[in-house]
Design an enzyme around this catalytic site. Structure first.
Site, short mmCIF file in Angstrom:
data_model
loop_
_atom_site.label_atom_id
_atom_site.label_comp_id
_atom_site.label_asym_id
_atom_site.label_seq_id
_atom_site.Cartn_x
_atom_site.Cartn_y
_atom_site.Cartn_z
N CYS A 19 32.85 42.96 33.77
CA CYS A 19 33.52 42.90 35.06
C CYS A 19 32.76 42.10 36.11
O CYS A 19 31.56 41.93 36.04
CB CYS A 19 33.72 44.30 35.63
SG CYS A 19 34.61 45.38 34.53
N GLY A 45 34.87 38.18 33.49
CA GLY A 45 36.00 38.94 32.96
C GLY A 45 37.26 38.12 33.01
O GLY A 45 37.64 37.64 34.07
N ASN A 122 31.72 47.41 38.24
CA ASN A 122 31.09 46.60 37.20
C ASN A 122 29.97 47.43 36.60
O ASN A 122 29.06 47.85 37.32
CB ASN A 122 30.53 45.30 37.81
CG ASN A 122 29.67 44.49 36.85
OD1 ASN A 122 28.75 43.82 37.26
ND2 ASN A 122 29.98 44.55 35.57
N GLY A 123 30.04 47.65 35.31
CA GLY A 123 29.02 48.46 34.65
C GLY A 123 29.66 49.40 33.66
O GLY A 123 30.81 49.22 33.27
N TYR A 262 22.29 34.78 29.94
CA TYR A 262 23.64 34.33 29.57
C TYR A 262 24.74 34.68 30.56
O TYR A 262 25.59 33.85 30.87
CB TYR A 262 23.99 34.90 28.18
CG TYR A 262 25.39 34.62 27.73
CD1 TYR A 262 25.79 33.32 27.43
CD2 TYR A 262 26.33 35.64 27.62
CE1 TYR A 262 27.09 33.05 27.02
CE2 TYR A 262 27.63 35.38 27.21
CZ TYR A 262 28.00 34.08 26.92
OH TYR A 262 29.28 33.82 26.53
#
Ligand code: SF4
Length: 489
Positions: A19, A45, A122-123, A262
């Protein structure tokens, strides 16, 4: 809402962020700014996106599957116009097929005692299944399989009245990694978990405040970076300004080192470090640790380009684009017919034959996950005439799954979990194979070396040293990320 296009996903054999989040407070074009912010965060995402604004006493929401440009552009441009109001939050979602149901698209919102709350996350929570079972046992009804909804239910059952207190109360019960943006009728809230695993930054655009997963989302709207939201910090933005709280027990910082390798965009500044520069330094470390007799250095594009530039500069070898990437292949690329399947990796990458012919090449990639793509790429480069292929990887072997918000295969499916480096070399068919060492990675991050007693980053996918309790696993609830499950019993 329509479903996702059906088709064979292009397996790029990479880990994927789940996310990206974005928030605006105090700008008349908050909805349109959030569309742009989410567009800049698209790499975090690609399966769905949503925006919630608050206007005239109501939350207004647009949440749909697909890419941000398709959801809010072209014939769908009117959706952005619906998003009236001067504050907004937005979310980009990545998930596996089962988790991409429309009901899981964020932000999620609910009316609580004391007002409405919209939330984007996010997570990944590592005790979400345990908490969910408890909440369901109390008779609470879930509408999604997302762990974000667990936070909303916890806030709803809190005995505190103010929404901010309810949210703090909820977050004190969860474990795992989260960077959240939340919206109430009067406030924009940003929170990072106490370990600070996932990123979140605060920005300013004229009089408006911005929250975003990465600085590239500030750049696109012309906002300036104010600072990172600190691990364990809750920022509450109102018309009177910003308040900062540290309501959680302090924990050692464990920022995700894979964000630098990345996930994050190379033009982002994450935790004060420019991602592009760190990737180049990683490549230079790799060249010092694992030199190779070769004629040129080529990246597996695009994510490995900075590391290959760093390797080439340090090794004093030419940097060449020996593989060209097709940028028009998405994750949901559809095979035209059954008869022409198995083009495999060539859908995305094509060798530059004239460059590779007869040459000894150092091939740089940022990671090896299952190894399936690495094997095909080595073969492709050999078929294009390369005399030798020396594979160098700008991260240590990925031998463990991530449970903190990154889509990873099961540990058993990770190539580095199955075999040693020589076994991997044979499998992918390279003349030599080397990974950057853990200390080399930490040196590239400017840390000297890894502190084994208290690592400076989360590096659990390499080391297996998980900094945050994995309650859903150790408690026997079963292995898996709740946000990725299509159905939860
Ligand atoms: S396990 Fe790996 S990918 Fe997951 S948060 Fe830690 S470093 Fe990042």
């Amino acid at each position: 809402m329509t479903g996702l296009p059906k088709g064979e996903a292009v397996q790029d054999d990479k880990l994927h962020e789940e996310c990206g989040v974005f928030g605006v407070f105090g700008h008349p074009d908050s909805g349109a700014l959030t569309v742009l912010g989410l567009h800049a965060l698209q790499h975090r995402g690609q399966e769905a996106a949503g925006i919630v604004t608050y206007h005239d006493g109501h939350f207004v929401s647009e949440r749909h599957p697909g890419l941000v440009g398709d959801i809010f552009g072209g014939k769908n441009a009117a959706r952005a116009l619906n998003l009236k109001g001067s504050f907004a939050i937005g979310h980009n979602r990545y998930s596996t097929a089962g988790g991409s149901a429309p009901r899981n698209i964020q932000p999620m919102f609910a009316d609580l005692t004391g007002g409405g709350l919209a939330l984007a996350h996010n997570g990944n929570l590592t005790n979400a299944r345990t908490l969910r079972a408890e909440l369901v046992g109390e008779g609470r009804i879930f509408q999604s399989t997302s762990d974000t909804e667990v936070i909303i239910h916890l806030a709803a059952r809190s005995r505190y009245k103010p929404i901010v207190d309810r949210l703090i109360d909820a977050l004190k019960q969860v474990e795992g990694a989260y960077s959240l943006v939340a919206l109430t009728s009067k406030k924009l809230i940003g929170v990072r978990d106490p370990w600070g695993v996932r990123p979140l930054v605060l920005g300013r655009l004229d009089q408006a405040y911005i929250l975003a997963s990465e600085t590239c989302a500030l750049d696109i709207i012309g906002a300036e970076l104010v600072r990172d939201v600190a691990p364990g910090e809750m920022i509450v933005i109102t018309k009177d300004g910003i308040e900062s709280y540290y309501p959680f027990q302090k924990q050692p910082n464990r920022f995700c080192v894979f964000e630098y390798i990345y996930f994050s965009r190379p033009d982002s500044v994450v935790e004060g470090r420019n991602v592009y520069e760190l990737r180049k330094r990683t490549g230079a470390e790799l060249a010092r640790e694992a030199p190779a007799g070769a004629d040129m250095v080529i990246p597996v594009p695009d994510s490995s380009i900075p590391a290959a530039i760093g390797y080439a500069a340090e090794a004093k070898l030419p940097f060449e684009l020996g593989i060209i990437r097709n940028h028009y292949v998405g994750r949901t690329f559809i095979e035209p017919t059954d008869g022409i399947r198995n083009f495999g990796v060539k859908k995305k990458h094509n060798p530059n034959r004239a460059t590779l012919q007869g040459k000894r090449v150092v091939l740089i990639d940022d990671s090896i996950v299952r190894g399936t793509t690495s094997k095909k790429i080595v073969q492709m480069v050999r078929d294009a005439g390369a005399a030798e292929v020396h594979f160098r990887v700008a991260s240590p072997p990925t031998a463990h799954s991530c449970f903190y918000g990154v889509d990873t295969p099961n540990t058993a499916d990770l190539l580095a979990h199955q075999m040693d480096v020589e076994g991997m070399r044979r499998l992918i068919g390279a003349d030599s194979l080397a990974f950057i060492t853990m200390d080399g990675l930490y040196r590239a991050m400017g840390e000297g070396r890894r502190n084994t007693a208290a690592p400076q980053f989360c590096d659990a996918c390499f080391s297996g040293a998980y900094p945050i309790e994995l309650t859903d696993i150790t408690g026997g609830a079963g292995r898996g990320q709740l946000s990725l499950l299509a159905d939860v019993a």
